[in-house]
Design a protein around this motif. Structure first.
Motif, PDB file in Angstrom:
ATOM      1  N   ALA A 172     -16.795  35.021   7.854  1.00 38.51           N
ATOM      2  CA  ALA A 172     -17.755  35.429   8.891  1.00 38.51           C
ATOM      3  C   ALA A 172     -17.666  36.928   9.174  1.00 38.51           C
ATOM      4  O   ALA A 172     -18.658  37.643   9.154  1.00 38.51           O
ATOM      5  CB  ALA A 172     -17.532  34.621  10.164  1.00 38.51           C
ATOM      6  N   GLN A 205     -10.416  30.609   4.234  1.00 43.38           N
ATOM      7  CA  GLN A 205     -10.836  31.486   5.308  1.00 43.38           C
ATOM      8  C   GLN A 205     -10.437  32.923   5.005  1.00 43.38           C
ATOM      9  O   GLN A 205      -9.312  33.184   4.604  1.00 43.38           O
ATOM     10  CB  GLN A 205     -10.156  31.001   6.592  1.00 43.38           C
ATOM     11  CG  GLN A 205     -10.610  31.689   7.833  1.00 43.38           C
ATOM     12  CD  GLN A 205     -10.157  30.937   9.073  1.00 43.38           C
ATOM     13  OE1 GLN A 205     -10.951  30.469   9.858  1.00 43.38           O
ATOM     14  NE2 GLN A 205      -8.860  30.837   9.258  1.00 43.38           N
ATOM     15  N   THR A 234     -16.899  25.712  13.234  1.00 49.09           N
ATOM     16  CA  THR A 234     -18.218  25.609  12.604  1.00 49.09           C
ATOM     17  C   THR A 234     -18.132  24.927  11.236  1.00 49.09           C
ATOM     18  O   THR A 234     -19.126  24.391  10.757  1.00 49.09           O
ATOM     19  CB  THR A 234     -18.856  27.001  12.434  1.00 49.09           C
ATOM     20  OG1 THR A 234     -17.911  27.873  11.807  1.00 49.09           O
ATOM     21  CG2 THR A 234     -19.277  27.586  13.771  1.00 49.09           C
ATOM     22  N   ASP A 260     -15.031  30.898   4.201  1.00 51.52           N
ATOM     23  CA  ASP A 260     -15.530  31.317   5.508  1.00 51.52           C
ATOM     24  C   ASP A 260     -15.091  32.768   5.723  1.00 51.52           C
ATOM     25  O   ASP A 260     -13.942  33.037   6.060  1.00 51.52           O
ATOM     26  CB  ASP A 260     -14.945  30.419   6.610  1.00 51.52           C
ATOM     27  CG  ASP A 260     -15.404  30.852   8.010  1.00 51.52           C
ATOM     28  OD1 ASP A 260     -16.094  31.892   8.132  1.00 51.52           O
ATOM     29  OD2 ASP A 260     -15.058  30.146   8.983  1.00 51.52           O
ATOM     30  N   ASP A 288     -21.357  36.752   8.344  1.00 51.61           N
ATOM     31  CA  ASP A 288     -22.295  37.196   9.376  1.00 51.61           C
ATOM     32  C   ASP A 288     -22.712  38.635   9.149  1.00 51.61           C
ATOM     33  O   ASP A 288     -21.902  39.463   8.709  1.00 51.61           O
ATOM     34  CB  ASP A 288     -21.620  37.119  10.764  1.00 51.61           C
ATOM     35  CG  ASP A 288     -21.717  35.729  11.376  1.00 51.61           C
ATOM     36  OD1 ASP A 288     -22.787  35.106  11.266  1.00 51.61           O
ATOM     37  OD2 ASP A 288     -20.722  35.279  11.965  1.00 51.61           O
TER      38      ASP A 288
HETATM   39  C1  LIG Z   1     -17.927  33.700  14.263  1.00 50.39           C
HETATM   40  C2  LIG Z   1     -17.293  32.854  13.236  1.00 50.39           C
HETATM   41  C3  LIG Z   1     -17.943  31.722  12.740  1.00 50.39           C
HETATM   42  C4  LIG Z   1     -19.275  31.258  13.278  1.00 50.39           C
HETATM   43  O1  LIG Z   1     -20.258  32.216  13.062  1.00 50.39           O
HETATM   44  P1  LIG Z   1     -21.652  32.198  13.853  1.00 50.39           P
HETATM   45  O2  LIG Z   1     -22.346  33.402  13.338  1.00 50.39           O
HETATM   46  O3  LIG Z   1     -21.313  32.273  15.293  1.00 50.39           O
HETATM   47  O4  LIG Z   1     -22.352  30.926  13.499  1.00 50.39           O
HETATM   48  C5  LIG Z   1     -17.327  31.026  11.721  1.00 50.39           C
HETATM   49  N1  LIG Z   1     -16.132  31.389  11.245  1.00 50.39           N
HETATM   50  C6  LIG Z   1     -15.469  32.449  11.702  1.00 50.39           C
HETATM   51  C7  LIG Z   1     -14.149  32.821  11.111  1.00 50.39           C
HETATM   52  C8  LIG Z   1     -16.031  33.232  12.723  1.00 50.39           C
HETATM   53  O5  LIG Z   1     -15.384  34.301  13.196  1.00 50.39           O
END
Ligand SMILES: *Cc1c(COP(=O)(O)O)cnc(C)c1O
Length: 465
Positions: free
Chosen positions: A260, A229, A182, A258, A287
């Motif tokens: 998430a 990350q 992503t 990142d 997220d």
């Molecule tokens: C799930 C994930 C994403 C993407 O997130 P979405 O909510 O599906 O757009 C990006 N980076 C990592 C490390 C993830 O686990």
């Protein structure tokens, strides 16, 4: 038939679905042909009765529903939901606010401010950071990297919003080879392009090697974004943020994180050292639909440079009646969407229901369950846990054999006791376990370990005959 009957139908069905979740096969039972046969029909000239529509949709779709909210769903990284977040989600649809403008939904706007502040506190993001509720980390990356692009180019006197990228000073993006797809997709959307990525060496867990990153930083004076990350999607590992963030800033770079799911390690004093330095980066993507366990879709972007965020993303039109300096917050000044769902309600409700200690408990329990998987499987002959289980992710290999590993995964998926998927980690086939559901217990892990061992033994026997 009266108007509210479809709602009564859904409420009845929801109760039985939730009550049956623990015992329901996790996989979908129908394949694509069966589902097309069940669901494909000519659009009728005359509409059907609403309650009948809902009843028939449930009947047609039910066998193609994967129980992703089951406590034994370990595929990808997918959180479940709680009854309170589901109830708040129903309210979100009931109120149907267009959460782009304060004027179109004042409560939606204020609730995002409040829930956003709570999340900043939990995730150790500085209070002055701007925020946007978006659909997923994908769009959180897009939002943050748009701000980064604006910030870096404005410093060089280039107005990217007006003049685009043609002729602009070229950007480069330093990131470990194990970055999430992503990130590169956001770079595509932004016209920065995947060709701008300068991959940095990683170690065997997927962590960026700070020596390599630091020496690459000095290689060029091109405006630079460093993408780090927190929580690799396979191993769960963390880049050494504290080792590189100051040097990146000294070199004039923007540091994006990142996180998430991994950013939620901040909720736990046992785990938060993994994130050392994370409060000093320039932008954060995370997220809510993963570890916070609210329904899809829900994520957040945070930016330590609110002005850059607003300049890159905000929108201005005469009929919108929003103007700078007002005390009200118009969400579309911060989100890439214009009209949008009021995503704050579910997050607000879930955080209130869990409290700080509840969020911490969810994160710690998932990590404990991941370690239990690793212990239960790693001690068996022929089974190898490939990663350091530092978080909620476990990678497993069977008989050091790609084909056997693939077959074991397929057999587990067919069995239906649990669901997980395979992945390729640094060239080898692995089985991938992600414990991201707030409802998963030690008993779910033990039952799943048993099912995994049974599948392994069955495939081993097949190998020998
Ligand atoms: C799930 C994930 C994403 C993407 O997130 P979405 O909510 O599906 O757009 C990006 N980076 C990592 C490390 C993830 O686990």
């Amino acid at each position: 038939m009266s108007d509210h009957e479809p709602l009564a139908e859904v409420e009845r069905y929801a109760r039985s679905f939730l009550d049956g979740l623990g015992e329901r096969p996790v996989k979908a039972s129908a394949g694509v042909d069966e589902l097309r046969a069940l669901l494909d029909r000519d659009l009728p000239e005359e509409g059907l009765d609403p309650a009948t529509v809902i009843a028939e949709m449930v009947k047609g779709a039910e066998s193609g529903v994967v129980a992703t909210t089951s406590p034994r769903f370990f595929g990808f990284v997918i959180g479940g939901h709680s009854e309170v977040s589901l109830a708040a989600d129903w309210l979100t649809s009931l109120w149907d606010q267009n959460a782009g403008l304060f004027a179109a939904g004042p409560s939606a706007s204020v609730i995002e401010e409040v829930a956003g502040r709570w999340i900043k506190e939990i995730l150790r993001i500085p209070p002055h950071a701007s925020l946007a509720f978006v659909t997923g980390t994908q769009m959180a990356h897009f939002t943050c990297l748009a701000a980064a692009r604006h910030h870096l180019l404005a410093q060089l006197g280039w107005d990217v919003e007006a003049d685009g990228l043609t002729g602009a000073p070229p950007l480069r993006v330093l990131t470990g080879g194990e970055y999430h797809v992503t990130v590169s997709r956001a770079l595509r959307f932004l016209g920065i392009g995947t060709g701008s990525i300068v991959p940095v060496a990683c170690d065997g867990q997927g962590r960026v090697r700070s020596d390599d990153l630091l020496s690459t930083l000095g290689d060029s004076d091109r405006p630079t974004i460093v993408c780090l990350q927190a929580g690799n999607v396979n191993t769960g590992c963390f880049d050494p943020i504290a080792d590189v963030v100051d040097a990146a800033h000294s070199a004039g770079a923007w540091v994006h994180l990142d996180g998430a799911f991994g950013l939620w390690a901040a909720a736990s004093p046992e785990l938060s050292s993994l994130l050392e330095g994370s409060e000093d980066v320039d932008s954060w993507a995370t997220d809510a639909h993963k570890w916070l366990n609210v329904p899809y879709d829900s994520a957040l972007a945070f930016c330590a440079h609110p002005e850059a965020h607003n300049q890159a993303i905000g929108v201005h039109a005469s009929y919108l009646m929003h103007s700078k300096g007002r005390r009200e917050r118009d969400e579309m000044d911060w989100t890439p969407e214009f009209s949008r769902r009021a995503r704050g309600f579910t997050v607000y409700a879930q955080l209130l229901a869990l409290g700080r200690s509840g969020v911490r408990e969810v994160v710690e329990r998932c990590c404990r369950c991941a370690r239990r998987f690793a212990e239960g499987l790693g001690h068996e002959r022929g089974i190898e846990v490939v990663n350091d289980v530092v978080l909620n992710q476990v990678l497993v290999r069977f008989g050091r054999d790609d084909d056997l590993t693939r077959r074991v995964v397929r057999r587990i998926q067919e069995d239906g006791t649990l669901w997980l998927s395979g992945s390729v980690w640094q060239g080898t086939q692995v089985m991938r376990i992600s414990v991201s559901n707030a409802g998963t217990t030690e008993a779910d892990v033990d039952r799943s370990v048993e099912a995994i061992l049974a599948a392994f033994r069955a495939e081993e026997r097949r190998n020998q005959t």
